[in-house]
Design a protein around this motif. Sequence first.
Motif, PDB file in Angstrom:
ATOM      1  N   ILE A 167       0.852  -1.188   0.000  1.00  0.00           N
ATOM      2  CA  ILE A 167       0.000   0.000   0.000  1.00  0.00           C
ATOM      3  C   ILE A 167       0.885   1.234   0.000  1.00  0.00           C
ATOM      4  CG2 ILE A 167      -1.844   1.248   1.192  1.00  0.00           C
ATOM      5  CD1 ILE A 167      -2.622  -1.378   2.530  1.00  0.00           C
ATOM      6  N   VAL A 168       0.552   2.206  -0.847  1.00  0.00           N
ATOM      7  CA  VAL A 168       1.284   3.467  -0.895  1.00  0.00           C
ATOM      8  C   VAL A 168       0.311   4.614  -0.681  1.00  0.00           C
ATOM      9  CG1 VAL A 168       3.093   2.562  -2.401  1.00  0.00           C
ATOM     10  CG2 VAL A 168       1.044   3.593  -3.401  1.00  0.00           C
ATOM     11  N   LYS A 169       0.828   5.739  -0.208  1.00  0.00           N
ATOM     12  CA  LYS A 169      -0.030   6.883   0.063  1.00  0.00           C
ATOM     13  C   LYS A 169      -0.502   7.564  -1.221  1.00  0.00           C
ATOM     14  CE  LYS A 169       1.985   7.797   4.606  1.00  0.00           C
ATOM     15  NZ  LYS A 169       2.685   8.792   5.468  1.00  0.00           N
ATOM     16  N   ARG A 170       0.311   7.538  -2.240  1.00  0.00           N
ATOM     17  CA  ARG A 170      -0.073   8.135  -3.511  1.00  0.00           C
ATOM     18  C   ARG A 170       0.809   7.565  -4.621  1.00  0.00           C
ATOM     19  NH1 ARG A 170       3.010  12.807  -4.870  1.00  0.00           N
ATOM     20  NH2 ARG A 170       1.158  13.687  -5.884  1.00  0.00           N
ATOM     21  N   VAL A 171       0.328   7.663  -5.841  1.00  0.00           N
ATOM     22  CA  VAL A 171       1.142   7.216  -6.971  1.00  0.00           C
ATOM     23  C   VAL A 171       2.279   8.214  -7.164  1.00  0.00           C
ATOM     24  CG1 VAL A 171       1.154   6.659  -9.431  1.00  0.00           C
ATOM     25  CG2 VAL A 171      -0.883   6.197  -8.059  1.00  0.00           C
ATOM     26  N   PRO A 172       3.507   7.759  -7.232  1.00  0.00           N
ATOM     27  CA  PRO A 172       4.639   8.696  -7.398  1.00  0.00           C
ATOM     28  C   PRO A 172       4.466   9.571  -8.634  1.00  0.00           C
ATOM     29  CG  PRO A 172       5.426   6.491  -6.865  1.00  0.00           C
ATOM     30  CD  PRO A 172       3.965   6.365  -7.123  1.00  0.00           C
ATOM     31  N   ASP A 173       4.821  10.848  -8.501  1.00  0.00           N
ATOM     32  CA  ASP A 173       4.691  11.791  -9.614  1.00  0.00           C
ATOM     33  C   ASP A 173       5.493  11.337 -10.828  1.00  0.00           C
ATOM     34  OD1 ASP A 173       3.055  13.378  -8.090  1.00  0.00           O
ATOM     35  OD2 ASP A 173       4.690  14.662  -7.369  1.00  0.00           O
ATOM     36  N   LYS A 174       6.666  10.807 -10.581  1.00  0.00           N
ATOM     37  CA  LYS A 174       7.517  10.358 -11.685  1.00  0.00           C
ATOM     38  C   LYS A 174       6.812   9.273 -12.478  1.00  0.00           C
ATOM     39  CE  LYS A 174      12.091   8.444 -12.652  1.00  0.00           C
ATOM     40  NZ  LYS A 174      13.383   7.984 -12.062  1.00  0.00           N
ATOM     41  N   TYR A 175       6.136   8.406 -11.770  1.00  0.00           N
ATOM     42  CA  TYR A 175       5.436   7.318 -12.445  1.00  0.00           C
ATOM     43  C   TYR A 175       4.245   7.850 -13.234  1.00  0.00           C
ATOM     44  CZ  TYR A 175       3.280   2.770 -13.191  1.00  0.00           C
ATOM     45  OH  TYR A 175       2.750   1.662 -13.790  1.00  0.00           O
ATOM     46  N   MET A 176       3.521   8.791 -12.663  1.00  0.00           N
ATOM     47  CA  MET A 176       2.351   9.362 -13.335  1.00  0.00           C
ATOM     48  C   MET A 176       2.767  10.091 -14.615  1.00  0.00           C
ATOM     49  SD  MET A 176      -0.452   8.544 -11.825  1.00  0.00           S
ATOM     50  CE  MET A 176      -1.597   9.755 -12.450  1.00  0.00           C
ATOM     51  N   ARG A 177       3.903  10.787 -14.544  1.00  0.00           N
ATOM     52  CA  ARG A 177       4.372  11.527 -15.726  1.00  0.00           C
ATOM     53  C   ARG A 177       4.804  10.587 -16.851  1.00  0.00           C
ATOM     54  NH1 ARG A 177       6.822  14.881 -11.725  1.00  0.00           N
ATOM     55  NH2 ARG A 177       8.823  13.796 -12.060  1.00  0.00           N
ATOM     56  N   SER A 178       5.136   9.358 -16.485  1.00  0.00           N
ATOM     57  CA  SER A 178       5.591   8.407 -17.493  1.00  0.00           C
ATOM     58  C   SER A 178       4.448   7.752 -18.247  1.00  0.00           C
ATOM     59  CB  SER A 178       6.453   7.318 -16.834  1.00  0.00           C
ATOM     60  OG  SER A 178       5.651   6.497 -15.983  1.00  0.00           O
ATOM     61  N   LEU A 179       3.233   7.948 -17.766  1.00  0.00           N
ATOM     62  CA  LEU A 179       2.076   7.322 -18.409  1.00  0.00           C
ATOM     63  C   LEU A 179       1.701   8.060 -19.690  1.00  0.00           C
ATOM     64  CD1 LEU A 179      -0.203   6.656 -15.287  1.00  0.00           C
ATOM     65  CD2 LEU A 179       1.324   5.045 -16.434  1.00  0.00           C
ATOM     66  N   GLU A 180       1.356   7.313 -20.703  1.00  0.00           N
ATOM     67  CA  GLU A 180       0.960   7.932 -21.963  1.00  0.00           C
ATOM     68  C   GLU A 180      -0.450   8.516 -21.879  1.00  0.00           C
ATOM     69  OE1 GLU A 180       1.324   4.986 -24.948  1.00  0.00           O
ATOM     70  OE2 GLU A 180       3.516   4.812 -24.789  1.00  0.00           O
ATOM     71  N   LYS A 181      -1.303   7.895 -21.060  1.00  0.00           N
ATOM     72  CA  LYS A 181      -2.675   8.355 -20.900  1.00  0.00           C
ATOM     73  C   LYS A 181      -2.991   8.491 -19.411  1.00  0.00           C
ATOM     74  CE  LYS A 181      -4.351   6.085 -25.103  1.00  0.00           C
ATOM     75  NZ  LYS A 181      -5.344   5.124 -25.661  1.00  0.00           N
ATOM     76  N   PRO A 182      -3.985   9.305 -19.055  1.00  0.00           N
ATOM     77  CA  PRO A 182      -4.371   9.427 -17.649  1.00  0.00           C
ATOM     78  C   PRO A 182      -4.965   8.115 -17.157  1.00  0.00           C
ATOM     79  CG  PRO A 182      -5.938  10.575 -19.052  1.00  0.00           C
ATOM     80  CD  PRO A 182      -4.795  10.175 -19.933  1.00  0.00           C
ATOM     81  N   PRO A 183      -5.073   7.939 -15.831  1.00  0.00           N
ATOM     82  CA  PRO A 183      -5.628   6.697 -15.287  1.00  0.00           C
ATOM     83  C   PRO A 183      -7.014   6.391 -15.855  1.00  0.00           C
ATOM     84  CG  PRO A 183      -4.640   7.997 -13.546  1.00  0.00           C
ATOM     85  CD  PRO A 183      -4.626   8.855 -14.775  1.00  0.00           C
ATOM     86  N   TYR A 184      -7.230   5.141 -16.147  1.00  0.00           N
ATOM     87  CA  TYR A 184      -8.508   4.703 -16.705  1.00  0.00           C
ATOM     88  C   TYR A 184      -9.526   4.561 -15.583  1.00  0.00           C
ATOM     89  CZ  TYR A 184     -11.826   1.994 -19.477  1.00  0.00           C
ATOM     90  OH  TYR A 184     -12.943   1.562 -20.132  1.00  0.00           O
ATOM     91  N   THR A 185     -10.714   5.139 -15.767  1.00  0.00           N
ATOM     92  CA  THR A 185     -11.762   5.088 -14.754  1.00  0.00           C
ATOM     93  C   THR A 185     -12.864   4.142 -15.195  1.00  0.00           C
ATOM     94  OG1 THR A 185     -11.309   7.364 -14.067  1.00  0.00           O
ATOM     95  CG2 THR A 185     -13.445   6.446 -13.466  1.00  0.00           C
ATOM     96  N   MET A 186     -13.289   3.279 -14.274  1.00  0.00           N
ATOM     97  CA  MET A 186     -14.342   2.328 -14.582  1.00  0.00           C
ATOM     98  C   MET A 186     -15.105   1.971 -13.307  1.00  0.00           C
ATOM     99  SD  MET A 186     -12.132  -1.224 -15.072  1.00  0.00           S
ATOM    100  CE  MET A 186     -13.611  -2.191 -15.351  1.00  0.00           C
ATOM    101  N   ARG A 187     -16.286   1.394 -13.487  1.00  0.00           N
ATOM    102  CA  ARG A 187     -17.094   0.947 -12.354  1.00  0.00           C
ATOM    103  C   ARG A 187     -17.466  -0.516 -12.572  1.00  0.00           C
ATOM    104  NH1 ARG A 187     -22.640   3.973 -11.037  1.00  0.00           N
ATOM    105  NH2 ARG A 187     -21.147   5.734 -11.040  1.00  0.00           N
ATOM    106  N   VAL A 188     -17.164  -1.332 -11.579  1.00  0.00           N
ATOM    107  CA  VAL A 188     -17.515  -2.747 -11.682  1.00  0.00           C
ATOM    108  C   VAL A 188     -18.894  -2.962 -11.059  1.00  0.00           C
ATOM    109  CG1 VAL A 188     -15.126  -3.526 -11.643  1.00  0.00           C
ATOM    110  CG2 VAL A 188     -16.368  -3.250  -9.491  1.00  0.00           C
ATOM    111  N   PRO A 189     -19.612  -3.985 -11.485  1.00  0.00           N
ATOM    112  CA  PRO A 189     -20.938  -4.249 -10.908  1.00  0.00           C
ATOM    113  C   PRO A 189     -20.843  -4.617  -9.434  1.00  0.00           C
ATOM    114  CG  PRO A 189     -20.634  -5.429 -12.978  1.00  0.00           C
ATOM    115  CD  PRO A 189     -19.298  -4.894 -12.590  1.00  0.00           C
ATOM    116  N   ARG A 190     -21.939  -4.440  -8.753  1.00  0.00           N
ATOM    117  CA  ARG A 190     -21.989  -4.846  -7.344  1.00  0.00           C
ATOM    118  C   ARG A 190     -21.825  -6.358  -7.227  1.00  0.00           C
ATOM    119  NH1 ARG A 190     -24.819  -2.001  -2.927  1.00  0.00           N
ATOM    120  NH2 ARG A 190     -24.610   0.226  -3.329  1.00  0.00           N
ATOM    121  N   LYS A 191     -21.241  -6.766  -6.097  1.00  0.00           N
ATOM    122  CA  LYS A 191     -21.075  -8.182  -5.766  1.00  0.00           C
ATOM    123  C   LYS A 191     -20.279  -8.938  -6.837  1.00  0.00           C
ATOM    124  CE  LYS A 191     -23.769  -7.611  -2.147  1.00  0.00           C
ATOM    125  NZ  LYS A 191     -23.230  -7.628  -0.765  1.00  0.00           N
TER     126      LYS A 191
END
Length: 563
Positions: free
Chosen positions: A188-212
């Motif tokens: 577990i980390v407190k936040r995604v490191p800035d260096k790692y975020m800058r290395s991503l080609e696209k922003p984090p993918y957002t999705m919602r999984v069904p309940r249960k």
Amino acid sequence: MGKTSGIGLLNNWNIDDVYGTKPCSYVGLLKLQKQQQQHNYNISWCKFQRKPFSWSFVCGLMLFALGLISLFTGHVASDLEWYSQRLMKPSFYLKWDRSHREPINIWKSKYSRLYHGCSKRGPHFAPSGGLNQQRTGITDAVVVARILNATLVVPELDHHSFWKDESDFKDIFDVDWFISSLAKDVTIVKRVPDKYMRSLEKPPYTMRVPRKSTPEDYMDQVLPILLRRHVVQLTKFDYRLANDLDAELQKLRCRVNYHALRFKKPIAEFGAQLVTRMRKMSKRFIAIHLRFEPDMLAFSGCYYGGGDKEKNELAEIRKRWTTLPDLTGEERKQGKCPLTPHEVGLMLRALGFCNDTYLYVASGEIYGGEKTLQPLRQLFPNFYTKEILAKEKLIPFLPFSSRLAAIDYIVCEESDVFVTNNNGNMAKILTGKRRYMGHKRTIRPNGKRLSALLMSRHEMDWVTFSKKVKSCQRGFMGEPEEVRPGRGDFHEFPSACICKGSFVKPHDNQTRDFKTETETETDLEETTTFSIHGNGESSTGFNNKTIEGPTATAAAAAIVEDQ
């Protein structure tokens, strides 16, 4: 008991007793008669046997005896019990089937010392690298991280829910303890490191999984996106993981919920001070989680006899939800409504709690205000709340509903008896935690039966009413036999985490510090981050990765892949 006594008597009835002499079996009797005919002996094997009885006569006689025994079984059982009480030693009689007849100890289960929480990591669990509603989301986010063998980013809580609370995870829970106590299970980390975020080609993918969703659902739906996008946010993460999981994953749920989610020191200490004040006034006290807020009543669609004013007010609030079912007017009779404060008081008095019992009431805004609470105060004059006990010391917490709920949770957890009038998130999680702590007395109303009884209480005297309440509540008093694998919500019935036997001191992060392991209730937007650390395979067959995402009503989880 009737059947047992009858069987005992039947086992004692044999051919010797029927005929009154010592004995030969039917086979022996027939053999002897044959020998007499062959040797012309004029003697009898048994003195009474002048003529051989026919089989039909013998069977008829036995059936007659059986009928008599069945007819008088009840009388025999009653007589046996009567004589046993007077002739047997008391110590022997007390051990004889007393559990089905003795009165319920309203303060403590006699079996509580035989059970303890056991969420220790199993040998095959390979380590790798609203607030109660939020709590379930956070707990499940950790388990999902374990399933995906990913690194979790500390969740972010929802600030736009009904409660409008600006508190974040770090304002309520001890973040450092949360991370370190689960280090052997999930990274577990407190936040995604800035260096790692800058290395991503696209922003984090957002999705919602069904309940249960099941672990297989996460493998099929989330894992491929995680591997492709490296970071995934899972939104609205309340109850997004199936209830029924592998035993080791269930135990991880318990380690998170009952050990890792520890309140920050100021909240924990403040709650402990309120518990101390209650203990100074009385050695034992009851804590009641009283849900009777206007939104609660509107959501449940219940009517309590307040006329058009009540109907119109609650109907207006109910418009906030567009997917609620139509009301039938039978909700109370069907046990779908929370008990009123007065009804809670009547239930407790009927169970045997005296009017000098001390109450701690955990609640929000009560619909009807002091007028609604007055009948409960009259039944139990020693009535306290956090506002009464803390007074001006509570002021710093007042703007934050989550922290106020956390304080109530601490006192309810430490009480001798916990009572709830509802089946909400806090009630379920507290019930599960108290079971985990050795089945501390926890009383949940038997909604359907008790509601009907309370509505007809004016048709009977108090003795009859009390007797019927005690009968209704059997099976709803927090006894060990109420917990069965597969029953209900796991957070309420954590069967995989409860063991029978003497308590063994926990190791590592499983410190039984219950005074600081508490929680609150609001909505949560949690961001769970899972990061990939190499190409090692997890116990579930996944590559190691990282997820970040919120939990609760507006939660998000994100998965991050290391480069």
